[in-house]
Design a protein around this motif. Structure first.
Motif, PDB file in Angstrom:
ATOM      1  N   LEU A  49      -1.152   3.378  -5.421  1.00 35.41           N
ATOM      2  CA  LEU A  49      -2.244   2.805  -4.897  1.00 35.41           C
ATOM      3  C   LEU A  49      -2.381   2.821  -3.214  1.00 35.41           C
ATOM      4  N   GLU A  50      -1.341   3.184  -2.594  1.00 41.87           N
ATOM      5  CA  GLU A  50      -1.478   3.558  -1.185  1.00 41.87           C
ATOM      6  C   GLU A  50      -2.348   4.712  -0.840  1.00 41.87           C
ATOM      7  N   GLN A  51      -2.330   5.651  -1.952  1.00 39.28           N
ATOM      8  CA  GLN A  51      -3.080   6.695  -2.137  1.00 39.28           C
ATOM      9  C   GLN A  51      -4.497   6.779  -2.802  1.00 39.28           C
ATOM     10  N   SER A  68      11.102  -2.530 -12.401  1.00 40.94           N
ATOM     11  CA  SER A  68      11.015  -2.339 -10.862  1.00 40.94           C
ATOM     12  C   SER A  68      10.672  -0.966 -10.504  1.00 40.94           C
ATOM     13  N   ASP A  69      11.147   0.210 -11.185  1.00 44.71           N
ATOM     14  CA  ASP A  69      10.758   1.468 -10.926  1.00 44.71           C
ATOM     15  C   ASP A  69       9.101   1.672 -11.108  1.00 44.71           C
ATOM     16  N   ALA A  70       8.723   0.999 -12.188  1.00 44.29           N
ATOM     17  CA  ALA A  70       7.462   1.011 -12.595  1.00 44.29           C
ATOM     18  C   ALA A  70       6.580   0.416 -11.325  1.00 44.29           C
ATOM     19  N   GLU A  71       6.996  -0.571 -10.809  1.00 41.23           N
ATOM     20  CA  GLU A  71       6.120  -1.397  -9.850  1.00 41.23           C
ATOM     21  C   GLU A  71       6.059  -0.507  -8.505  1.00 41.23           C
ATOM     22  N   ARG A  72       7.352  -0.130  -8.160  1.00 35.81           N
ATOM     23  CA  ARG A  72       7.559   0.841  -6.931  1.00 35.81           C
ATOM     24  C   ARG A  72       6.640   1.861  -7.108  1.00 35.81           C
ATOM     25  N   SER A 127      -8.322   2.330  -7.552  1.00 31.78           N
ATOM     26  CA  SER A 127      -7.909   2.856  -8.778  1.00 31.78           C
ATOM     27  C   SER A 127      -7.929   1.630  -9.742  1.00 31.78           C
ATOM     28  N   ALA A 128      -8.614   1.475 -10.602  1.00 33.70           N
ATOM     29  CA  ALA A 128      -9.017   0.189 -11.602  1.00 33.70           C
ATOM     30  C   ALA A 128      -7.566   0.448 -12.283  1.00 33.70           C
ATOM     31  N   ASP A 129      -7.142   1.500 -12.957  1.00 32.56           N
ATOM     32  CA  ASP A 129      -6.162   1.746 -13.743  1.00 32.56           C
ATOM     33  C   ASP A 129      -4.742   1.437 -13.152  1.00 32.56           C
ATOM     34  N   ALA A 130      -4.508   1.608 -11.854  1.00 27.19           N
ATOM     35  CA  ALA A 130      -3.496   1.211 -11.075  1.00 27.19           C
ATOM     36  C   ALA A 130      -3.396  -0.337 -10.744  1.00 27.19           C
ATOM     37  N   HIS A 131      -4.201  -0.764 -10.348  1.00 30.95           N
ATOM     38  CA  HIS A 131      -4.388  -2.183 -10.125  1.00 30.95           C
ATOM     39  C   HIS A 131      -4.013  -3.217 -11.571  1.00 30.95           C
ATOM     40  N   TYR A 132      -4.801  -2.580 -12.750  1.00 27.31           N
ATOM     41  CA  TYR A 132      -4.479  -3.283 -13.895  1.00 27.31           C
ATOM     42  C   TYR A 132      -2.933  -3.119 -14.415  1.00 27.31           C
TER      43      TYR A 132
END
Length: 325
Positions: free
Chosen positions: A70-72, A60-64, A76-81
């Motif tokens: 991603l808001e900033q 959950s912490d990782a998702e948050r 970012s492909a890395d963030a989406h993956y």
């Protein structure tokens, strides 16, 4: 890079999870629950912190933190993956596929990314797409034994048994004495009707784990089930008893042992095993029907009626739920 097709089959997701995709002691859902380290890659330090949280099991912490990133950095492909992986671990396959689709706009996915895409399709019981993405992943990383294992399981569920055999053989080359792969090799041989080869594979899987403290019940269960299918119930029962000893909380092993005892006309023993199975999976309509028939055979009319009524109610409830979906 072709866009990942998101298939909405929610009605199929939960049966897949409950039945472990029929992968003995393994599944895409169990893979989703693992927290093994992710492939090493150079990513933004802020994103690396999210990855670290995921590796430690703080999903959950990782998702948050990834969503905040991603808001900033929406491109970012890395963030989406990474978010796609997190959602997969939360057993949200459609959402996960959406993130992999978005990430693919900015960078080609890695072999590991493609494997997770495939396993999302497994959760959706979309085996052709799972097959396609696993094959792509293995083209890029052919020495990934887990990928070959998952491909073999996918081929098996597509009834492409010869191809499943080749996949499990590749898995075994890369991971020798892999009990699950050898067990599934036996299942695939059985699918082709090659009974002697199936029995040999099951015996090999059993031998490989003979000295292990923690054993996999799969080879014992599958051997017992195959022998019963061959009307060799007396030979089957010892294997099924061993399976029950290894996995006493597994409804399937109690059900198969109960069936074996019933074939041998040991009705009291059959009743005990089927009752245990029904207690472990109380919403299994077919199991309640079998137990009801066994009660009827023993003249337990009231118990038989209760179980058969329960089976009918469960079937009606399931049909209504499927219709709503």
């Amino acid at each position: 890079m072709a866009k990942f097709r998101i298939t909405f089959r929610l009605a199929l997701v939960f049966p897949v999870l409950l039945n472990l995709f029929c992968w003995p002691q393994d599944s895409a859902s169990s893979r989703a629950e693992q927290t093994s380290p992710l492939p090493v890659q150079r990513i933004d330090p802020l994103l690396a912190e999210s990855q670290s949280r995921l590796e430690k099991g703080n999903v959950s912490d990782a998702e948050r933190s990834v969503r905040q990133y991603l808001e900033q950095h929406p491109m970012s492909a890395d963030a989406h993956y990474l978010l796609g992986l997190i959602l997969f671990k939360q057993v949200k396959p459609e959402d996960s596929l959406g993130e992999y689709t978005e990430g693919a706009k900015y960078r080609d996915p890695s072999p590991y990314d493609l494997e997770i895409v495939a396993l999302n399709y497994v959760l959706l019981a979309d085996y052709p797409d799972a097959d396609k993405w696993l094959a792509k992943s293995l083209t890029l990383q052919p020495k990934n034994w887990e990928g070959w294992y998952y491909l073999g399981r996918t081929k098996y569920h597509e009834n492409r048994f010869a191809e499943a055999i080749r996949a499990f053989q590749e898995c075994l080359k890369l991971s020798p004495e892999n009990v699950k792969a050898e067990d599934n090799l036996g299942l695939s041989y059985a699918g082709l009707g090659q009974i002697d080869d199936a029995i040999a594979a099951y015996k090999q899987a059993i031998a490989w784990q003979a000295q292990l403290l923690i054993k996999n019940p799969g080879p014992y269960l599958d051997m017992g089930t195959l022998l019963m299918d061959q009307n060799r119930d007396a030979e089957a029962i010892p294997y099924l008893v061993h399976a029950v000893e290894i996995a006493p909380q597994d409804s399937k092993v109690h059900q198969e042992l109960g069936k074996g005892y019933e074939h041998q006309n040991q009705l009291a023993k059959a009743q005990a095993e089927l009752e245990k199975a029904a207690a472990l999976t109380p919403d299994d309509a077919a199991l309640h029907f079998v137990l009801g028939q066994l009660y009827r055979k023993q003249g337990m009319i009231d118990k038989a009626k209760a179980e058969l009524d329960r089976s009918e109610t469960l079937r009606g409830t399931r049909a209504l739920r499927d219709a709503v979906r």
